[in-house]
Motif scaffolding. Structure first.
Motif, PDB file in Angstrom:
ATOM      1  N   TRP A 182      -6.254  20.004  -0.177  1.00  0.00           N
ATOM      2  CA  TRP A 182      -4.863  19.741   0.370  1.00  0.00           C
ATOM      3  C   TRP A 182      -5.101  19.451   1.782  1.00  0.00           C
ATOM      4  N   GLN A 183      -6.156  20.014   2.593  1.00  0.00           N
ATOM      5  CA  GLN A 183      -6.557  19.526   4.111  1.00  0.00           C
ATOM      6  C   GLN A 183      -6.912  17.835   3.888  1.00  0.00           C
ATOM      7  N   TRP A 184      -7.628  17.624   2.836  1.00  0.00           N
ATOM      8  CA  TRP A 184      -7.788  16.068   2.704  1.00  0.00           C
ATOM      9  C   TRP A 184      -6.689  15.043   2.889  1.00  0.00           C
ATOM     10  N   PHE A 185      -5.350  15.691   2.198  1.00  0.00           N
ATOM     11  CA  PHE A 185      -4.322  15.061   2.043  1.00  0.00           C
ATOM     12  C   PHE A 185      -3.593  14.997   3.333  1.00  0.00           C
ATOM     13  N   LEU A 186      -3.682  16.314   4.109  1.00  0.00           N
ATOM     14  CA  LEU A 186      -2.936  16.484   5.268  1.00  0.00           C
ATOM     15  C   LEU A 186      -3.351  15.466   6.272  1.00  0.00           C
ATOM     16  N   HIS A 187      -4.854  15.504   6.522  1.00  0.00           N
ATOM     17  CA  HIS A 187      -5.490  14.739   7.437  1.00  0.00           C
ATOM     18  C   HIS A 187      -5.360  12.995   7.283  1.00  0.00           C
ATOM     19  N   LEU A 188      -4.896  12.656   6.069  1.00  0.00           N
ATOM     20  CA  LEU A 188      -4.652  11.406   5.839  1.00  0.00           C
ATOM     21  C   LEU A 188      -3.314  10.854   5.458  1.00  0.00           C
ATOM     22  N   ILE A 189      -2.408  11.610   5.725  1.00  0.00           N
ATOM     23  CA  ILE A 189      -0.957  11.264   5.288  1.00  0.00           C
ATOM     24  C   ILE A 189      -0.364  10.309   6.542  1.00  0.00           C
ATOM     25  N   PHE A 190      -0.656  10.433   7.575  1.00  0.00           N
ATOM     26  CA  PHE A 190      -0.240   9.720   8.747  1.00  0.00           C
ATOM     27  C   PHE A 190      -1.033   8.457   8.739  1.00  0.00           C
ATOM     28  N   PRO A 191      -2.536   8.613   8.603  1.00  0.00           N
ATOM     29  CA  PRO A 191      -3.368   7.456   8.681  1.00  0.00           C
ATOM     30  C   PRO A 191      -3.031   6.337   7.539  1.00  0.00           C
ATOM     31  N   TRP A 192      -2.424   6.965   6.241  1.00  0.00           N
ATOM     32  CA  TRP A 192      -2.047   6.189   5.349  1.00  0.00           C
ATOM     33  C   TRP A 192      -1.045   5.317   5.649  1.00  0.00           C
ATOM     34  N   LEU A 193      -0.014   6.097   6.019  1.00  0.00           N
ATOM     35  CA  LEU A 193       1.416   5.356   6.273  1.00  0.00           C
ATOM     36  C   LEU A 193       1.092   4.404   7.601  1.00  0.00           C
ATOM     37  N   CYS A 194       0.424   4.599   8.526  1.00  0.00           N
ATOM     38  CA  CYS A 194       0.228   3.928   9.561  1.00  0.00           C
ATOM     39  C   CYS A 194      -0.310   2.372   8.919  1.00  0.00           C
ATOM     40  N   LEU A 195      -1.482   2.629   8.338  1.00  0.00           N
ATOM     41  CA  LEU A 195      -2.166   1.297   7.595  1.00  0.00           C
ATOM     42  C   LEU A 195      -1.171   0.547   6.716  1.00  0.00           C
ATOM     43  N   ALA A 196      -0.315   1.465   5.873  1.00  0.00           N
ATOM     44  CA  ALA A 196       0.456   0.736   4.836  1.00  0.00           C
ATOM     45  C   ALA A 196       1.553   0.014   5.499  1.00  0.00           C
ATOM     46  N   VAL A 197       2.185   0.572   6.562  1.00  0.00           N
ATOM     47  CA  VAL A 197       3.263  -0.121   7.343  1.00  0.00           C
ATOM     48  C   VAL A 197       2.973  -1.720   7.388  1.00  0.00           C
ATOM     49  N   LEU A 198       2.132  -2.143   8.081  1.00  0.00           N
ATOM     50  CA  LEU A 198       1.415  -3.431   8.235  1.00  0.00           C
ATOM     51  C   LEU A 198       1.364  -4.231   6.659  1.00  0.00           C
ATOM     52  N   TYR A 199       0.720  -3.824   5.836  1.00  0.00           N
ATOM     53  CA  TYR A 199       0.670  -4.759   4.736  1.00  0.00           C
ATOM     54  C   TYR A 199       1.845  -4.669   3.813  1.00  0.00           C
ATOM     55  N   ALA A 200       2.741  -3.591   3.726  1.00  0.00           N
ATOM     56  CA  ALA A 200       3.803  -3.339   3.080  1.00  0.00           C
ATOM     57  C   ALA A 200       4.663  -4.603   3.645  1.00  0.00           C
ATOM     58  N   GLY A 201       4.889  -4.885   4.653  1.00  0.00           N
ATOM     59  CA  GLY A 201       5.809  -5.883   5.258  1.00  0.00           C
ATOM     60  C   GLY A 201       5.334  -7.432   4.920  1.00  0.00           C
ATOM     61  N   ILE A 202       4.066  -7.585   4.964  1.00  0.00           N
ATOM     62  CA  ILE A 202       3.424  -8.762   4.286  1.00  0.00           C
ATOM     63  C   ILE A 202       3.821  -9.076   2.978  1.00  0.00           C
ATOM     64  N   TYR A 203       3.505  -8.154   2.248  1.00  0.00           N
ATOM     65  CA  TYR A 203       3.614  -8.076   0.493  1.00  0.00           C
ATOM     66  C   TYR A 203       5.077  -8.304   0.197  1.00  0.00           C
ATOM     67  N   ALA A 204       5.929  -7.643   1.086  1.00  0.00           N
ATOM     68  CA  ALA A 204       7.187  -7.831   0.635  1.00  0.00           C
ATOM     69  C   ALA A 204       7.683  -8.919   0.860  1.00  0.00           C
ATOM     70  N   ARG A 205       7.526  -9.646   2.009  1.00  0.00           N
ATOM     71  CA  ARG A 205       8.066 -11.064   2.469  1.00  0.00           C
ATOM     72  C   ARG A 205       7.263 -12.123   1.385  1.00  0.00           C
ATOM     73  N   MET A 206       6.026 -11.972   1.015  1.00  0.00           N
ATOM     74  CA  MET A 206       5.472 -12.845   0.199  1.00  0.00           C
ATOM     75  C   MET A 206       6.004 -12.637  -1.272  1.00  0.00           C
ATOM     76  N   LEU A 207       6.330 -11.412  -1.641  1.00  0.00           N
ATOM     77  CA  LEU A 207       6.899 -11.157  -3.171  1.00  0.00           C
ATOM     78  C   LEU A 207       7.885 -11.614  -3.105  1.00  0.00           C
ATOM     79  N   ARG A 208       9.005 -11.681  -2.105  1.00  0.00           N
ATOM     80  CA  ARG A 208      10.423 -12.160  -2.242  1.00  0.00           C
ATOM     81  C   ARG A 208      10.311 -13.723  -2.205  1.00  0.00           C
ATOM     82  N   GLY A 209       9.394 -14.260  -1.484  1.00  0.00           N
ATOM     83  CA  GLY A 209       9.407 -15.834  -1.909  1.00  0.00           C
ATOM     84  C   GLY A 209       8.959 -16.103  -3.214  1.00  0.00           C
TER      85      GLY A 209
END
Length: 322
Positions: A182-209
């Protein structure tokens, strides 16, 4: 296929060897760079410098130094840090690897799901108001530097709103999964979201094309002529073909992040992963640790490229003869 795999493996080994030589020459043969002066400290007298050079073998020819370091790194696995004497490089990397894998795997799941959903939705609603809105969100995500977004998140979750909305957010750091899930998850939830924001936008634009291009193909027109619904055409036909370049890009990005490309995220959130280890070694100019982390990063990047090439060769036999 076997011949192509062997050629690709040989090319990967050659690249790793070339990287090791290049990194070694940068830190040990560049004019003006003296590892002995760094180890001996400021204002060291010539006698001390000479003693350090003999002790660490810096007075030997470069080829001898290179072979010795590679042997200690890959064969004996007893290469030690110049800064923390007695601290071995390989155990430091293996100890940091679980934190990096936890960060990258969690973020990868989030950005792949978000990227596929956003890209598919934008393609399904192309020409409508939702399409540019989704793509705008993707551009915003790509445009925000990870270190800036991480500091903003920390400002609210660790300082200004920590006593109210984010009282459940633990201090910066990392807790192993085996110690407390549980603490592992709580410590990583915001780092996950921070790193995922960048790549999600890239993949969304590429997949749309890719989807917009696939929806104009002949096999899609044939499916429409048969009366298949647009939803099934999008999901069962166009999306399956459009995911091939996405999977290839994912392999490269995942390999780079596991190799230490998540350095900024690890530093901002205090995660003791390979990127954080590399950051500390660069600050102290700890050459053995730098060499070890660079070779570790190169291994994962080269491995990811090799896996992607083999995946393509499996799908398209023409690639095997290139």
């Amino acid at each position: 296929m076997l011949g192509y795999a062997l050629r690709r493996t040989g090319a990967a080994l050659f690249v790793l060897w070339a990287i090791s030589v290049l990194v070694f020459l940068i830190f040990f043969a560049t004019p003006g760079v003296d590892p002995a002066a760094r180890i001996a400290g400021k204002n060291a007298d010539p006698a001390t410098l000479e003693q350090v050079r003999r002790s660490f073998g810096f007075d030997a020819p470069l080829t001898t130094q290179y072979v010795k370091m590679m042997r200690h790194l890959f064969v004996d696995r007893d290469l030690t840090s110049f800064v923390n004497r007695g601290s071995r490089v390989i155990p430091q990397i293996t100890d940091a690897l679980p934190a990096t894998l936890s960060l990258v795997i969690g973020a990868a799941v989030i950005w792949m799901v978000a990227g596929i959903v956003m890209g598919t939705a934008a393609a399904a609603w192309r020409g409508k108001a939702a399409d540019p809105v989704i793509m705008l969100l993707g551009v915003v995500g790509v445009s925000m530097p990870v270190y800036w977004l991480g500091e903003v998140i920390n400002l609210f979750t660790q300082s200004r709103m920590h006593e109210t909305v984010f009282h459940w957010v633990p201090p910066l750091g990392y807790v192993p999964l085996t110690e407390n899930p549980w603490q592992w998850f709580l410590h990583l939830i915001f780092p996950w979201l921070c790193l995922a924001v960048l790549y999600a936008g890239i993949y969304a634009r590429m997949l749309r094309g890719e989807l917009n291009g696939a929806l104009r193909e002949d096999y899609v027109r044939t499916a429409r002529a048969k009366g298949i619904s647009e939803r099934r055409i999008l999901i069962r036909h166009a999306l399956r073909c459009s995911l091939i370049p996405i999977v290839s890009l994912f392999g490269l990005d995942f390999g780079a992040l596991v190799g230490g490309a998540g350095l900024l995220t690890e530093v901002v959130f205090g995660i003791p992963g390979v990127g954080h280890l590399t950051y500390g070694a660069l600050q102290n100019l700890d050459l053995p640790v730098i060499m070890g982390t660079v070779m570790y990063a190169a291994f994962f990047v080269v491995l990811a490229n090799a896996v992607v090439d083999l995946f393509y060769a499996r799908l398209d036999p023409r690639v095997r003869h290139v």
